[in-house]
Design an enzyme around this catalytic site. Structure first.
Site, PDB file in Angstrom:
ATOM      1  N   HIS A  66       0.851  -1.188   0.000  1.00 42.57           N
ATOM      2  CA  HIS A  66       0.000   0.000   0.000  1.00 42.57           C
ATOM      3  C   HIS A  66       0.890   1.242   0.000  1.00 42.57           C
ATOM      4  O   HIS A  66       2.111   1.146   0.130  1.00 42.57           O
ATOM      5  CB  HIS A  66      -0.946  -0.006   1.193  1.00 42.57           C
ATOM      6  CG  HIS A  66      -0.281   0.097   2.525  1.00 42.57           C
ATOM      7  ND1 HIS A  66       0.567  -0.868   3.022  1.00 42.57           N
ATOM      8  CD2 HIS A  66      -0.315   1.075   3.476  1.00 42.57           C
ATOM      9  CE1 HIS A  66       0.999  -0.516   4.220  1.00 42.57           C
ATOM     10  NE2 HIS A  66       0.498   0.672   4.506  1.00 42.57           N
ATOM     11  N   HIS A  68       1.333   3.920   2.098  1.00 46.03           N
ATOM     12  CA  HIS A  68       1.801   4.675   3.247  1.00 46.03           C
ATOM     13  C   HIS A  68       3.325   4.771   3.128  1.00 46.03           C
ATOM     14  O   HIS A  68       3.977   3.835   2.657  1.00 46.03           O
ATOM     15  CB  HIS A  68       1.385   4.016   4.561  1.00 46.03           C
ATOM     16  CG  HIS A  68      -0.028   4.335   4.953  1.00 46.03           C
ATOM     17  ND1 HIS A  68      -0.800   3.505   5.746  1.00 46.03           N
ATOM     18  CD2 HIS A  68      -0.818   5.421   4.674  1.00 46.03           C
ATOM     19  CE1 HIS A  68      -1.999   4.051   5.931  1.00 46.03           C
ATOM     20  NE2 HIS A  68      -2.033   5.206   5.286  1.00 46.03           N
ATOM     21  N   ASP A  70       6.018   4.532   4.887  1.00 42.34           N
ATOM     22  CA  ASP A  70       6.998   3.571   5.384  1.00 42.34           C
ATOM     23  C   ASP A  70       7.065   2.305   4.541  1.00 42.34           C
ATOM     24  O   ASP A  70       7.911   1.440   4.770  1.00 42.34           O
ATOM     25  CB  ASP A  70       6.717   3.216   6.858  1.00 42.34           C
ATOM     26  CG  ASP A  70       5.283   2.787   7.122  1.00 42.34           C
ATOM     27  OD1 ASP A  70       4.367   3.357   6.509  1.00 42.34           O
ATOM     28  OD2 ASP A  70       5.080   1.893   7.968  1.00 42.34           O
ATOM     29  N   HIS A  71       6.193   2.197   3.552  1.00 45.70           N
ATOM     30  CA  HIS A  71       6.179   1.026   2.669  1.00 45.70           C
ATOM     31  C   HIS A  71       6.561   1.347   1.226  1.00 45.70           C
ATOM     32  O   HIS A  71       6.655   0.419   0.413  1.00 45.70           O
ATOM     33  CB  HIS A  71       4.791   0.383   2.684  1.00 45.70           C
ATOM     34  CG  HIS A  71       4.380  -0.100   4.032  1.00 45.70           C
ATOM     35  ND1 HIS A  71       4.452  -1.426   4.405  1.00 45.70           N
ATOM     36  CD2 HIS A  71       3.917   0.575   5.125  1.00 45.70           C
ATOM     37  CE1 HIS A  71       4.043  -1.546   5.668  1.00 45.70           C
ATOM     38  NE2 HIS A  71       3.718  -0.345   6.119  1.00 45.70           N
ATOM     39  N   HIS A 144      -7.121  -2.472   5.909  1.00 50.18           N
ATOM     40  CA  HIS A 144      -6.325  -1.377   6.465  1.00 50.18           C
ATOM     41  C   HIS A 144      -7.093  -0.069   6.249  1.00 50.18           C
ATOM     42  O   HIS A 144      -8.232  -0.076   5.778  1.00 50.18           O
ATOM     43  CB  HIS A 144      -4.955  -1.355   5.787  1.00 50.18           C
ATOM     44  CG  HIS A 144      -3.927  -0.521   6.489  1.00 50.18           C
ATOM     45  ND1 HIS A 144      -3.759  -0.532   7.856  1.00 50.18           N
ATOM     46  CD2 HIS A 144      -3.007   0.358   6.015  1.00 50.18           C
ATOM     47  CE1 HIS A 144      -2.781   0.287   8.188  1.00 50.18           C
ATOM     48  NE2 HIS A 144      -2.313   0.848   7.086  1.00 50.18           N
ATOM     49  N   ASP A 211       0.351  -4.520   7.479  1.00 47.22           N
ATOM     50  CA  ASP A 211      -0.637  -3.444   7.647  1.00 47.22           C
ATOM     51  C   ASP A 211      -2.061  -3.900   7.365  1.00 47.22           C
ATOM     52  O   ASP A 211      -2.647  -3.635   6.312  1.00 47.22           O
ATOM     53  CB  ASP A 211      -0.260  -2.252   6.786  1.00 47.22           C
ATOM     54  CG  ASP A 211       0.869  -1.453   7.406  1.00 47.22           C
ATOM     55  OD1 ASP A 211       1.760  -2.075   8.001  1.00 47.22           O
ATOM     56  OD2 ASP A 211       0.854  -0.216   7.315  1.00 47.22           O
ATOM     57  N   HIS A 269       7.609  -5.021  11.503  1.00 50.70           N
ATOM     58  CA  HIS A 269       6.817  -3.783  11.491  1.00 50.70           C
ATOM     59  C   HIS A 269       6.459  -3.378  12.924  1.00 50.70           C
ATOM     60  O   HIS A 269       5.310  -3.258  13.288  1.00 50.70           O
ATOM     61  CB  HIS A 269       5.557  -3.974  10.642  1.00 50.70           C
ATOM     62  CG  HIS A 269       4.884  -2.694  10.251  1.00 50.70           C
ATOM     63  ND1 HIS A 269       3.922  -2.102  11.034  1.00 50.70           N
ATOM     64  CD2 HIS A 269       5.031  -1.894   9.176  1.00 50.70           C
ATOM     65  CE1 HIS A 269       3.486  -0.996  10.444  1.00 50.70           C
ATOM     66  NE2 HIS A 269       4.156  -0.847   9.306  1.00 50.70           N
TER      67      HIS A 269
END
Length: 312
Positions: A66, A68, A70-71, A144, A211, A269
């Protein structure tokens, strides 16, 4: 340093929303024989790849769960490195279709001379996203706060040759290959079938789940996995926060593994609120009795040997 085994997980980062002094943003590379799958390249992934001895040539698929930060904020560096290092093979990028504009912005975040063959394969629902001799790469929609997908790699079932049985029937050398290809072989006027000299060899499975809250897709992805990489952002004492923000606890991740027949569990994570990684292991061990790894940056986790093989 280069890879030393044909199948392993190389961990580049294990933090959640914010990196820490000891944990980089997400990033994981699955080495699957001659193929490399890069999952969720967060900020700093290119640097972590260098430190881990992984090159751009080792990447064949990029799988983003996805959008976000941090990914995915490591995508610009990874994408540009593919061209800088003149990667000769196509690289396939899988990501939620609803985030196509985000992917395009990240792909072209800065000026560079694009030479790599990066082929976008947006994911718009559950199902197969890639297939080949390696098996089938599947995606399933998770639960999520934004569109998020988990991934699962399934190797086709095969057969394992039985050396003692082959020797008993006098089959050796090129005849073994002929028998495997044709399914039968005539030896000294006797018809020998492949089933007589081999045993079923179940294909191996890998699952990547980051997530998400608990949902049916988590269990479907984890089902029968030899190695499951799964988020455990929170500990059970903060389960309410996990649900609110769309995450799992270590206990939930472990229960998924136990109920799904997972062999090796990789927790990752982690929220920066926790200081002692051993808490995640202890909480998971209360529910899952297989191999547990609390992932750490720049570590390598060997893929479990096949069931029935030496050391399994």
């Amino acid at each position: 340093m280069r890879w030393v085994s044909s199948r392993e997980l190389v961990v580049f980062g294990t933090a959640s929303q914010a990196p820490t002094r000891y944990r980089n943003h997400n990033g994981y590379l699955l080495r699957w024989d001659g193929m490399g799958l890069l999952f969720d390249p967060g900020e700093g992934t290119q640097r972590q790849m260098v430190l881990a001895g992984v090159g751009a040539h080792d990447v064949h698929h990029i799988c983003v769960s996805h959008f976000h930060g941090d990914h995915c904020l490591g995508l610009p560096g990874v994408v540009q490195r593919l061209s800088l290092d003149r990667v000769p093979h196509p690289v396939y990028a899988h990501y939620p279709a609803t985030g196509a504009e985000f992917f395009r912005r990240l792909r072209y975040a800065a000026e560079f001379h694009e030479t790599a063959d990066l082929r976008e394969r947006p994911v718009d629902g559950d199902g197969t996203v890639a297939s080949g001799a390696f098996g089938v790469l599947e995606a399933r929609r998770l639960d999520h706060r934004i569109d998020s997908f988990g991934y699962r790699l399934v190797e086709p079932d095969g057969r394992r040759m039985l050396p003692d049985r082959l020797a008993d029937l006098g089959i050796s050398g090129p005849d073994v290959g002929r028998l495997q290809r044709a399914g039968e072989l005539t030896v000294a006027e006797r018809r020998v079938t492949l089933a007589e000299v081999s045993a079923p060899r179940p294909g191996q499975r890998f699952a990547f789940v980051l997530d998400t809250r608990l949902c049916d897709a988590v269990f479907a992805l984890a089902d029968g996995a030899d190695l499951l990489v799964i988020e455990s952002t929170f500990l059970e004492r903060d389960a309410a926060l996990a649900t609110e923000y769309g995450h799992l606890t270590a206990a939930q991740a472990a229960r998924v593994a136990a109920e799904s027949g997972v062999r090796t569990l990789v927790l990752t994570h982690f929220s920066q609120r926790y200081r002692d990684p051993a808490e995640f292991h202890d909480e998971a061990a209360a529910h899952f009795h297989g191999h547990i790894f609390v992932a750490a940056d720049l570590t390598r986790i060997p893929f479990p040997p096949r069931l029935g093989s030496s050391g399994a």
